[in-house]
Design a protein around this motif. Structure first.
Motif, PDB file in Angstrom:
ATOM      1  N   ASP A   1       0.952  -0.706  -2.335  1.00 50.86           N
ATOM      2  CA  ASP A   1       1.543  -0.453  -3.658  1.00 50.86           C
ATOM      3  C   ASP A   1       2.271  -1.685  -4.191  1.00 50.86           C
ATOM      4  N   ARG A   2       1.788  -2.882  -3.844  1.00 51.22           N
ATOM      5  CA  ARG A   2       2.533  -4.096  -4.188  1.00 51.22           C
ATOM      6  C   ARG A   2       2.704  -4.288  -5.696  1.00 51.22           C
ATOM      7  N   ASP A   3       1.767  -3.773  -6.505  1.00 51.46           N
ATOM      8  CA  ASP A   3       1.947  -3.876  -7.960  1.00 51.46           C
ATOM      9  C   ASP A   3       3.142  -3.047  -8.412  1.00 51.46           C
ATOM     10  N   ALA A   4       3.266  -1.830  -7.874  1.00 48.04           N
ATOM     11  CA  ALA A   4       4.404  -0.974  -8.214  1.00 48.04           C
ATOM     12  C   ALA A   4       5.704  -1.574  -7.682  1.00 48.04           C
ATOM     13  N   VAL A   5       5.634  -2.189  -6.501  1.00 49.61           N
ATOM     14  CA  VAL A   5       6.815  -2.851  -5.939  1.00 49.61           C
ATOM     15  C   VAL A   5       7.265  -3.980  -6.861  1.00 49.61           C
ATOM     16  N   ARG A   6       6.310  -4.797  -7.311  1.00 44.58           N
ATOM     17  CA  ARG A   6       6.644  -5.914  -8.192  1.00 44.58           C
ATOM     18  C   ARG A   6       7.263  -5.418  -9.500  1.00 44.58           C
TER      19      ARG A   6
ATOM     20  N   SER B   1      18.124 -11.026   6.064  1.00 41.31           N
ATOM     21  CA  SER B   1      17.562 -11.024   4.714  1.00 41.31           C
ATOM     22  C   SER B   1      17.260  -9.606   4.254  1.00 41.31           C
ATOM     23  N   MET B   2      16.959  -9.489   2.961  1.00 41.09           N
ATOM     24  CA  MET B   2      16.618  -8.191   2.390  1.00 41.09           C
ATOM     25  C   MET B   2      15.113  -8.109   2.193  1.00 41.09           C
ATOM     26  N   HIS B   3      14.533  -7.016   2.649  1.00 41.12           N
ATOM     27  CA  HIS B   3      13.095  -6.809   2.570  1.00 41.12           C
ATOM     28  C   HIS B   3      12.799  -5.458   1.932  1.00 41.12           C
ATOM     29  N   VAL B   4      11.675  -5.376   1.254  1.00 41.93           N
ATOM     30  CA  VAL B   4      11.230  -4.100   0.692  1.00 41.93           C
ATOM     31  C   VAL B   4      10.601  -3.288   1.813  1.00 41.93           C
ATOM     32  N   VAL B   5      11.185  -2.154   2.120  1.00 45.70           N
ATOM     33  CA  VAL B   5      10.695  -1.335   3.230  1.00 45.70           C
ATOM     34  C   VAL B   5      10.311   0.072   2.790  1.00 45.70           C
ATOM     35  N   ASP B   6      10.640   0.448   1.558  1.00 45.02           N
ATOM     36  CA  ASP B   6      10.291   1.773   1.052  1.00 45.02           C
ATOM     37  C   ASP B   6       9.314   1.637  -0.106  1.00 45.02           C
ATOM     38  N   PRO B   7       8.192   2.354  -0.087  1.00 41.40           N
ATOM     39  CA  PRO B   7       7.283   2.308  -1.236  1.00 41.40           C
ATOM     40  C   PRO B   7       7.911   3.001  -2.438  1.00 41.40           C
ATOM     41  N   PRO B   8       7.751   2.451  -3.648  1.00 44.32           N
ATOM     42  CA  PRO B   8       8.305   3.100  -4.843  1.00 44.32           C
ATOM     43  C   PRO B   8       7.764   4.523  -4.981  1.00 44.32           C
ATOM     44  N   GLY B   9       8.649   5.446  -5.281  1.00 41.17           N
ATOM     45  CA  GLY B   9       8.211   6.828  -5.439  1.00 41.17           C
ATOM     46  C   GLY B   9       7.956   7.542  -4.140  1.00 41.17           C
ATOM     47  N   GLY B  10       8.272   6.896  -3.006  1.00 37.88           N
ATOM     48  CA  GLY B  10       8.081   7.533  -1.708  1.00 37.88           C
ATOM     49  C   GLY B  10       9.027   8.706  -1.519  1.00 37.88           C
TER      50      GLY B  10
ATOM     51  N   ARG C   1       4.032   3.017   8.839  1.00 34.79           N
ATOM     52  CA  ARG C   1       3.265   3.600   7.735  1.00 34.79           C
ATOM     53  C   ARG C   1       3.827   3.163   6.380  1.00 34.79           C
ATOM     54  N   GLU C   2       5.150   3.161   6.249  1.00 32.02           N
ATOM     55  CA  GLU C   2       5.751   2.778   4.967  1.00 32.02           C
ATOM     56  C   GLU C   2       5.565   1.297   4.669  1.00 32.02           C
ATOM     57  N   MET C   3       5.622   0.451   5.690  1.00 31.67           N
ATOM     58  CA  MET C   3       5.392  -0.976   5.450  1.00 31.67           C
ATOM     59  C   MET C   3       3.961  -1.223   4.970  1.00 31.67           C
ATOM     60  N   ASN C   4       3.012  -0.466   5.499  1.00 31.54           N
ATOM     61  CA  ASN C   4       1.634  -0.586   5.015  1.00 31.54           C
ATOM     62  C   ASN C   4       1.517  -0.087   3.580  1.00 31.54           C
ATOM     63  N   LEU C   5       2.232   0.992   3.247  1.00 29.07           N
ATOM     64  CA  LEU C   5       2.202   1.515   1.880  1.00 29.07           C
ATOM     65  C   LEU C   5       2.835   0.535   0.898  1.00 29.07           C
TER      66      LEU C   5
ATOM     67  N   SER D   1      18.079   4.209  -5.094  1.00 28.96           N
ATOM     68  CA  SER D   1      16.748   3.784  -5.521  1.00 28.96           C
ATOM     69  C   SER D   1      16.421   2.348  -5.126  1.00 28.96           C
ATOM     70  N   GLN D   2      17.327   1.678  -4.419  1.00 31.23           N
ATOM     71  CA  GLN D   2      17.107   0.288  -4.036  1.00 31.23           C
ATOM     72  C   GLN D   2      15.948   0.175  -3.050  1.00 31.23           C
ATOM     73  N   LEU D   3      14.970  -0.667  -3.362  1.00 28.42           N
ATOM     74  CA  LEU D   3      13.821  -0.835  -2.470  1.00 28.42           C
ATOM     75  C   LEU D   3      14.136  -1.767  -1.311  1.00 28.42           C
ATOM     76  N   ALA D   4      14.785  -2.888  -1.610  1.00 29.44           N
ATOM     77  CA  ALA D   4      15.036  -3.903  -0.587  1.00 29.44           C
ATOM     78  C   ALA D   4      16.325  -3.587   0.167  1.00 29.44           C
ATOM     79  N   VAL D   5      16.264  -3.658   1.475  1.00 27.24           N
ATOM     80  CA  VAL D   5      17.446  -3.436   2.302  1.00 27.24           C
ATOM     81  C   VAL D   5      17.585  -4.597   3.283  1.00 27.24           C
ATOM     82  N   GLN D   6      18.808  -4.824   3.724  1.00 35.56           N
ATOM     83  CA  GLN D   6      19.076  -5.919   4.646  1.00 35.56           C
ATOM     84  C   GLN D   6      18.682  -5.503   6.063  1.00 35.56           C
ATOM     85  N   THR D   7      18.005  -6.391   6.754  1.00 34.12           N
ATOM     86  CA  THR D   7      17.513  -6.097   8.097  1.00 34.12           C
ATOM     87  C   THR D   7      18.665  -5.775   9.040  1.00 34.12           C
TER      88      THR D   7
END
Length: 424
Positions: free
Chosen positions: A373-378, A262-271, A365-369, A329-335
């Protein structure tokens, strides 16, 4: 412990005096191949607890793959290593997925037939046969508002690098036509598929997929541990396994391929890593535009004013081959798989981290960020949906809870466990 044991045709569980034992009845399972080198009997050499037996089954025995024709596998291996699939005849699949380097090339930014970085490092192909669907790597270039993203089968994904102008040159049809004219190759296709027809697009994808499905997880301490060899892991490595299970690593890195696909968000926006990828993509874009203008004569260029050049470059940009790389700039990547992870650096799709321990610490650290930053992710994911850049529905995953803070000792133990996924 009460457990529901998964079953499949030809698989049956039996409990002897002490160990759990899985037997594979090949006669009652025609057309099936168990994803393990011990294909006739997966049994413990030592007593195995019920929970470990279940985990072993989930890892190795639910990974039942379609039977592969040996002739198709060998033909796929031949073509995988042959530069005939590239336009210039200098690059093969094995150039970026080197069998001697755990089926990757060790570069931060892989280089294809265009002699320019393709925008990501080449991931290992180990255990890729256990992934069902793949994101279309061309989605970033073809995305349009309202257009639903495609998903690809393994057969289709194996053809994608041939169609990418930066990777292997850009035309599957030309490659098929070239192979069809080679009488020896055409005859091998006919023998592999039992009839006439020679080389076709579908058959080419099929033989390449048949070969990469044979790239299973290497023998490793963790596999021996799952098989009942309790001394295969040290106390520190067992502590790392507990962290792996307790902190959610296994939520995404699961199953026989250690990937949920599956694809998961692993990078915080603007990281910083997204900014770095976007900067590299911009430099690649400029270089591709420079090459386009290098085809023009000096007289032609002098007749175009600066504003006209900018407008033409803007029109040309969407047609450039992989101009932005793999959607920087894609946030979600495939595991990706973790099998043999100790030998598959540099890490992350941008190859920005050479050492495994640093990669683990940064990922935590990035997964915690991402959670913070879940509002920015959304907001970013909503914007991607509007532009047609969202993850395909078949690959979309619900957000996972963050791992939380890990101490230096916990990261050390986790890394020690991850190293057991590679040969000692």
């Amino acid at each position: 412990m009460t457990a529901t044991i998964p079953s499949a045709p030809g698989l049956r569980w039996s409990r002897t005096a002490s160990p759990f034992s899985l037997r594979v009845d090949l006669e009652s399972a025609p057309g099936l191949r168990v994803a393990s080198r011990k294909s006739e009997r997966l049994a413990t050499g030592n007593p195995m607890s019920a929970d470990r037996a279940l985990l072993y089954c989930l890892l190795l025995c639910t990974g039942v793959l379609p039977a592969q024709d040996p002739r198709q596998i060998e033909l796929g291996r031949f073509l995988f290593e042959s530069p005939s699939l590239s336009a210039g005849g200098k690059v093969s699949c094995a150039t970026c997925h080197d069998p001697d380097r755990s089926f990757m090339d060790g570069r931060a930014d892989s280089v294809g037939s265009g002699n320019i970085g393709i925008g990501r490092n080449s991931p290992t192909l180990i255990a890729i046969g256990h992934v069902t669907w793949f994101r279309d790597p061309d989605q970033a270039r073809t995305a349009r508002p309202g257009r639903r993203p495609k998903v690809l089968t393994l057969e289709q994904r194996c053809l994608a690098p041939i169609a990418n102008e930066l990777e292997m040159g850009g035309s599957i049809d030309r490659v098929v036509s070239k192979l069809q004219k080679h009488s020896g190759v055409k005859a091998r296709f006919d023998r592999a598929f039992g009839g006439s027809g020679g080389v076709t697009r579908k058959r080419l994808g099929s033989v390449l997929a048949s070969f990469v499905r044979t790239l299973e997880a290497p023998e490793s301490p963790y596999r021996r541990y799952l098989a009942g060899e309790q001394a295969a892991l040290t106390k520190t490595e067992l502590g790392g396994l507990k962290i792996y299970q307790g902190k959610g690593c296994g939520d995404c890195h699961s199953g026989p391929g250690l990937s949920d696909g599956s694809m998961h968000v692993v990078d915080p926006p603007g990281g910083f890593r997204i900014k770095s990828r976007e900067r590299a993509a911009g430099e690649r874009h400029v270089e591709l535009l420079r090459r386009e203008y290098a085809k023009k004569s000096q007289t032609e260029i002098e007749k175009i004013d600066v504003r006209a050049i900018a407008l033409e470059a803007q029109r040309m940009a969407p047609r450039l081959p992989g101009g932005g790389g793999y959607d920087a700039s894609q946030l979600a990547v495939q595991t990706t798989t973790l099998w043999d992870v100790a030998r598959t650096g540099p890490y992350f799709r941008d190859g920005s981290v050479p050492k495994l321990r640093d990669a683990v610490a940064l990922h935590v650290r990035e997964m915690n960020l991402v959670h913070e930053d879940r509002d920015a992710v959304r907001d970013t994911l909503t914007k991607n949906r509007r532009n047609g850049k969202q993850a395909p529905s078949k690959l979309r995953a619900r957000p996972r809870p963050p791992p939380g803070r890990l101490s230096v000792a916990e990261i050390d133990d986790l890394v020690a466990f991850l190293r057991t996924l590679s040969p000692r």
